[in-house]
Each structure stands twice: as structure tokens, then as C-alpha cells.
Design a protein around this motif. Sequence first.
Motif, PDB file in Angstrom:
ATOM      1  N   ASP A 192       0.814  -1.222   0.000  1.00 20.16           N
ATOM      2  CA  ASP A 192       0.000   0.000   0.000  1.00 20.16           C
ATOM      3  C   ASP A 192       0.843   1.265   0.000  1.00 20.16           C
ATOM      4  O   ASP A 192       0.344   2.344  -0.320  1.00 20.16           O
ATOM      5  CB  ASP A 192      -0.923   0.000   1.230  1.00 20.16           C
ATOM      6  CG  ASP A 192      -1.976  -1.096   1.155  1.00 20.16           C
ATOM      7  OD1 ASP A 192      -2.257  -1.542   0.026  1.00 20.16           O
ATOM      8  OD2 ASP A 192      -2.478  -1.519   2.215  1.00 20.16           O
ATOM      9  N   ASN A 193       2.124   1.133   0.374  1.00 21.86           N
ATOM     10  CA  ASN A 193       2.988   2.319   0.430  1.00 21.86           C
ATOM     11  C   ASN A 193       3.618   2.637  -0.924  1.00 21.86           C
ATOM     12  O   ASN A 193       4.619   3.338  -1.010  1.00 21.86           O
ATOM     13  CB  ASN A 193       4.097   2.113   1.475  1.00 21.86           C
ATOM     14  CG  ASN A 193       5.063   1.005   1.061  1.00 21.86           C
ATOM     15  OD1 ASN A 193       4.696   0.097   0.311  1.00 21.86           O
ATOM     16  ND2 ASN A 193       6.282   1.080   1.565  1.00 21.86           N
ATOM     17  N   CYS A 194       3.022   2.100  -1.983  1.00 20.01           N
ATOM     18  CA  CYS A 194       3.602   2.289  -3.319  1.00 20.01           C
ATOM     19  C   CYS A 194       2.529   2.727  -4.309  1.00 20.01           C
ATOM     20  O   CYS A 194       1.460   2.115  -4.389  1.00 20.01           O
ATOM     21  CB  CYS A 194       4.250   0.985  -3.792  1.00 20.01           C
ATOM     22  SG  CYS A 194       4.925   1.068  -5.454  1.00 20.01           S
ATOM     23  N   ASP A 195       2.829   3.791  -5.052  1.00 16.79           N
ATOM     24  CA  ASP A 195       1.956   4.245  -6.140  1.00 16.79           C
ATOM     25  C   ASP A 195       2.693   4.058  -7.466  1.00 16.79           C
ATOM     26  O   ASP A 195       3.773   4.626  -7.666  1.00 16.79           O
ATOM     27  CB  ASP A 195       1.597   5.728  -5.981  1.00 16.79           C
ATOM     28  CG  ASP A 195       0.608   5.960  -4.855  1.00 16.79           C
ATOM     29  OD1 ASP A 195      -0.083   4.996  -4.469  1.00 16.79           O
ATOM     30  OD2 ASP A 195       0.547   7.099  -4.349  1.00 16.79           O
ATOM     31  N   ILE A 196       2.109   3.245  -8.342  1.00 24.58           N
ATOM     32  CA  ILE A 196       2.672   3.071  -9.684  1.00 24.58           C
ATOM     33  C   ILE A 196       1.699   3.703 -10.666  1.00 24.58           C
ATOM     34  O   ILE A 196       0.565   3.252 -10.831  1.00 24.58           O
ATOM     35  CB  ILE A 196       2.890   1.593 -10.020  1.00 24.58           C
ATOM     36  CG1 ILE A 196       3.872   0.961  -9.022  1.00 24.58           C
ATOM     37  CG2 ILE A 196       3.413   1.442 -11.453  1.00 24.58           C
ATOM     38  CD1 ILE A 196       4.148  -0.505  -9.270  1.00 24.58           C
ATOM     39  N   ASN A 197       2.126   4.779 -11.312  1.00 25.06           N
ATOM     40  CA  ASN A 197       1.273   5.556 -12.204  1.00 25.06           C
ATOM     41  C   ASN A 197       1.468   5.111 -13.647  1.00 25.06           C
ATOM     42  O   ASN A 197       2.570   5.210 -14.192  1.00 25.06           O
ATOM     43  CB  ASN A 197       1.588   7.049 -12.062  1.00 25.06           C
ATOM     44  CG  ASN A 197       1.382   7.528 -10.633  1.00 25.06           C
ATOM     45  OD1 ASN A 197       0.347   7.246 -10.021  1.00 25.06           O
ATOM     46  ND2 ASN A 197       2.357   8.251 -10.090  1.00 25.06           N
ATOM     47  N   LYS A 240      12.433   5.577   0.321  1.00 27.37           N
ATOM     48  CA  LYS A 240      11.399   6.531   0.725  1.00 27.37           C
ATOM     49  C   LYS A 240      10.234   5.811   1.416  1.00 27.37           C
ATOM     50  O   LYS A 240       9.940   4.652   1.123  1.00 27.37           O
ATOM     51  CB  LYS A 240      10.880   7.302  -0.497  1.00 27.37           C
ATOM     52  CG  LYS A 240      11.965   7.989  -1.326  1.00 27.37           C
ATOM     53  CD  LYS A 240      12.777   8.976  -0.513  1.00 27.37           C
ATOM     54  CE  LYS A 240      13.730   9.781  -1.394  1.00 27.37           C
ATOM     55  NZ  LYS A 240      14.763   8.969  -2.055  1.00 27.37           N
ATOM     56  N   GLU A 241       9.583   6.509   2.313  1.00 27.72           N
ATOM     57  CA  GLU A 241       8.430   5.930   3.009  1.00 27.72           C
ATOM     58  C   GLU A 241       7.310   5.656   2.017  1.00 27.72           C
ATOM     59  O   GLU A 241       6.596   4.648   2.126  1.00 27.72           O
ATOM     60  CB  GLU A 241       7.949   6.883   4.107  1.00 27.72           C
ATOM     61  CG  GLU A 241       6.835   6.311   4.952  1.00 27.72           C
ATOM     62  CD  GLU A 241       6.473   7.227   6.106  1.00 27.72           C
ATOM     63  OE1 GLU A 241       5.367   7.054   6.654  1.00 27.72           O
ATOM     64  OE2 GLU A 241       7.283   8.109   6.460  1.00 27.72           O
ATOM     65  N   LYS A 242       7.132   6.541   1.063  1.00 27.28           N
ATOM     66  CA  LYS A 242       6.131   6.380   0.017  1.00 27.28           C
ATOM     67  C   LYS A 242       6.856   6.215  -1.324  1.00 27.28           C
ATOM     68  O   LYS A 242       7.506   7.140  -1.821  1.00 27.28           O
ATOM     69  CB  LYS A 242       5.205   7.602  -0.033  1.00 27.28           C
ATOM     70  CG  LYS A 242       4.065   7.490  -1.052  1.00 27.28           C
ATOM     71  CD  LYS A 242       3.008   6.493  -0.599  1.00 27.28           C
ATOM     72  CE  LYS A 242       1.781   6.536  -1.507  1.00 27.28           C
ATOM     73  NZ  LYS A 242       0.735   5.580  -1.071  1.00 27.28           N
ATOM     74  N   ILE A 243       6.736   5.030  -1.904  1.00 31.06           N
ATOM     75  CA  ILE A 243       7.369   4.767  -3.191  1.00 31.06           C
ATOM     76  C   ILE A 243       6.461   5.262  -4.316  1.00 31.06           C
ATOM     77  O   ILE A 243       5.273   4.935  -4.347  1.00 31.06           O
ATOM     78  CB  ILE A 243       7.638   3.260  -3.373  1.00 31.06           C
ATOM     79  CG1 ILE A 243       8.592   2.749  -2.291  1.00 31.06           C
ATOM     80  CG2 ILE A 243       8.200   2.967  -4.763  1.00 31.06           C
ATOM     81  CD1 ILE A 243       8.784   1.246  -2.316  1.00 31.06           C
ATOM     82  N   LYS A 295      10.367   5.957 -14.067  1.00 34.43           N
ATOM     83  CA  LYS A 295      10.999   6.920 -13.157  1.00 34.43           C
ATOM     84  C   LYS A 295      10.508   6.656 -11.730  1.00 34.43           C
ATOM     85  O   LYS A 295       9.314   6.502 -11.496  1.00 34.43           O
ATOM     86  CB  LYS A 295      10.660   8.357 -13.568  1.00 34.43           C
ATOM     87  CG  LYS A 295      11.324   9.412 -12.690  1.00 34.43           C
ATOM     88  CD  LYS A 295      10.977  10.825 -13.169  1.00 34.43           C
ATOM     89  CE  LYS A 295      11.648  11.874 -12.285  1.00 34.43           C
ATOM     90  NZ  LYS A 295      11.308  13.243 -12.710  1.00 34.43           N
ATOM     91  N   ASP A 296      11.455   6.597 -10.775  1.00 37.48           N
ATOM     92  CA  ASP A 296      11.096   6.367  -9.373  1.00 37.48           C
ATOM     93  C   ASP A 296      11.728   7.436  -8.485  1.00 37.48           C
ATOM     94  O   ASP A 296      12.580   8.209  -8.928  1.00 37.48           O
ATOM     95  CB  ASP A 296      11.546   4.973  -8.924  1.00 37.48           C
ATOM     96  CG  ASP A 296      13.055   4.779  -8.999  1.00 37.48           C
ATOM     97  OD1 ASP A 296      13.791   5.535  -8.336  1.00 37.48           O
ATOM     98  OD2 ASP A 296      13.509   3.879  -9.734  1.00 37.48           O
ATOM     99  N   ASN A 297      11.303   7.466  -7.253  1.00 42.41           N
ATOM    100  CA  ASN A 297      11.854   8.419  -6.267  1.00 42.41           C
ATOM    101  C   ASN A 297      12.791   7.708  -5.299  1.00 42.41           C
ATOM    102  O   ASN A 297      12.819   8.011  -4.106  1.00 42.41           O
ATOM    103  CB  ASN A 297      10.713   9.105  -5.497  1.00 42.41           C
ATOM    104  CG  ASN A 297       9.892   8.105  -4.672  1.00 42.41           C
ATOM    105  OD1 ASN A 297       9.866   6.913  -4.988  1.00 42.41           O
ATOM    106  ND2 ASN A 297       9.216   8.584  -3.625  1.00 42.41           N
TER     107      ASN A 297
END
Length: 402
Positions: free
Chosen positions: A274-279, A311-314, A332-334
Motif C-alpha cells: 500500500d505504500n507504493c503508487d505506480i502511475n 522513501k516511506e512512500k514509493i 521513473k522512481d523516487n
Amino acid sequence: MQSSTTSIHEEERLKALKSLDILDSQPEKEYDELTELAAYICDAPIALISLIDKDRQWFKSKIGFDACETEREISFCTHAINQTNEIYEIEDASSHDLFKDNPFVIEKGVKFYAGTPLIHHNGHALGTICVIDYKPKSLTDKQKLALKNLANQVVKLFELRFKNENLREAQRNLKEKNTQLKNFAGVVSHDMKMPLANIIVTIDILKRKYNKVLDEAGFDYLNNLKQSAFKMSDYISNILTHYESDEITEKQSKENIDVHELLEDVIELLDVNDNCDINLPADNIQLKCNKTAIEQILLNLLGNSLKYNDKEKIIVDIDVSEDEHYYYFSVKDNGIGIPKEKQKDIFKLFSTVAEKDRRGQKGNGIGLSTVRKLINNLGGTIDVESEKGVYTKISFSIEKCS
């Protein structure tokens, strides 16, 4: 009647000739163009590129002449090769003491001959480029200079052909060794994976059977052993995938693919929390490409974006676009980013950048090398853009299928 003439360095000359591996080779357009030019410049019906073997003269190229070779002892060229860098010219062979009884003069009506030696880089004459006519004549100074220049071009073609043949032989050897390595990797992976699987199962059995006997340290030892076995199994799988990448791109058929469906299928295979957003890309374009290869590429790149992220939020942004000839992708990632001095090495086999991933595991440096190999096989390129501690963006292209 002429007699065959040989140099005191005949053995070395023949060795130089044999080293080219050109005798009895197939006709080649580049040589025929030079003989045609020689015939045109010298206004002669016959032009030859002649190589003087031990007992014969053999023609690499011939214009206006049917035979592929003749006896050396009756050849004009066997005399011409002794004229270092000079034109050997017979204006009227029918009145020349050395050639008036020559079969070519008596039976074929040859009158005129002019040839210049083809000088190997070690100084030995290999043969000649020559022109022949059925009437007495002589070459002008300009024609002689042109014939010498053509001889230089023939020798350069010999040298280039020799280098190309050596390169082709090296490529054949490399391909054979690579095939052997692939076969070895396949055998090793098969022979090692089963024992590793047995080790993993045995560890689980030991943990269940002796759970009341083992202390915390004992469980830690077994867990470390199991983790090492999984890591070795993963390493073997990656090696095998790397060496099978050529087969993936060559043998798999091209398919029509919905890019959003493709990405959703890939994401399902990843451990996404849940801590990951893949757009996904804003535009859902349709692809026609090698689905297996693209899945392998995206699975690796997205997997890296998740693993090498502190990062806490990927957040991972995927973009796909196209033009007339190519599809373009970017991931692209953070995450942790890649130091500038290491960016040029990340696609090399066994090259690793991060000490450990998000779970404390060290990478094996195989994945990105396999990705680059797949992309190159698909007619594309790959590039990286990154800032340490901020982001990493991997961009690649693949050629559209016709």
C-alpha cells in the motif's frame, strides 16, 4: 621459348601468398571492377588479376579471358613479378625472343602484354594486374601510372579481405564459445536448482521437527541458510535468463498488446504494498512487439524501482509513447538514485551500484545487463538519468515490427 623464372626468395613469397587464403576463392565484385577499369584505361580487350602459385598462375579476376588458371611456366606474369614496382611491358610478343614461341602467342594471337606486380606488405610479389591485346602497342606514361595505382588498390583489397576473414573467424569462434557457455549455464542451472530446492525443503522440515529443541540462534542459522539458498537459486535463474535472452527475442512471435493491460499484468507479479503508487501512462497505446521480451524488461525495471527505494512512500511513473519507427518507454522512481560516476557502468554484467536493496539484500548485477541485451536485440537503446537520493529514470526504445 621462355623458361620459368623464380626468385631466390620463392619459398617466402609462396608463404606470403598462401597466408592470404585467397587462391581458388569465389569471384568478387570489387576485384572485377578493378580489372574492368584496367581494361578501359589501357584500351585492352583482356585484363587479369593474376596470382602466381608454385606451378600455376590463377586468376582472381578476369575480363575477356575464359580460363581460370594456366601453367606458370608459359605465363607472362611469372616474369612480371620480378620487376619490383615496375611495369613489365612486351610491345610485340611475336618478335620477342622470350615469348615468340609461347602458346598464347602462337595459338591465341597474343601480341601485347603489360603487367605490374602486386607487392605484399612484406615486400614479396604475389602476382600482377595486367592487360593483354592481340595487336602490338605500348602504354602511355599516364596509363602506366594508372595501372600501378590499380595494383595498389588490389593489394589493399587483399589486406582488407584478410582482416575481414580473420574477423569472421573470430566471430565464429566467439559464437561457438557463447553457445557452449549457454549450454553450460543451462546444465548447471538444472543440476543445481534441484539440490537447492531440496535444501530449502529440508530446512523447513528441520525447523518444524526440532522447533522445541532449537534455540533462537539455531533458528537464525537455519533462516540464514534458507535465505542463502534462495539467493543462489535467484542468481542461477538470472544467469540463465541472461544467456537465453537471444532466444527470447529471436523465437518469440510478435503480438498486439494493450499497454495498460501489459503493465497491470507485470505489476501483479511484483510485491507491491500500500505504500507504493505506480502511475500508468496517460495514453493507452497499442503495441505490436515481442510480449515476452517487453514483460521481462519491465518486470526488471519496475522491480528495481521498488527494491532500491528508501522513501516511506514509493512513487513510480511509467510513460509510453511512439513515433513512426519506435516505441519509447520510461520508468521513473523516487528511490536512492545512482551516483553520476557509476551511471555508465550499471548495464555491465555483474556490475552493482547499491550495497543493499530495501530488504537488505545485495544485487547480483545481472538484471540490467540482461535488459540492455534484450533491448539491443529489439533494435533499441537504453539510457539512465539519475540524481543520488532523489530519483532514477530509465528510458529505452524498441523498434516497431514491420
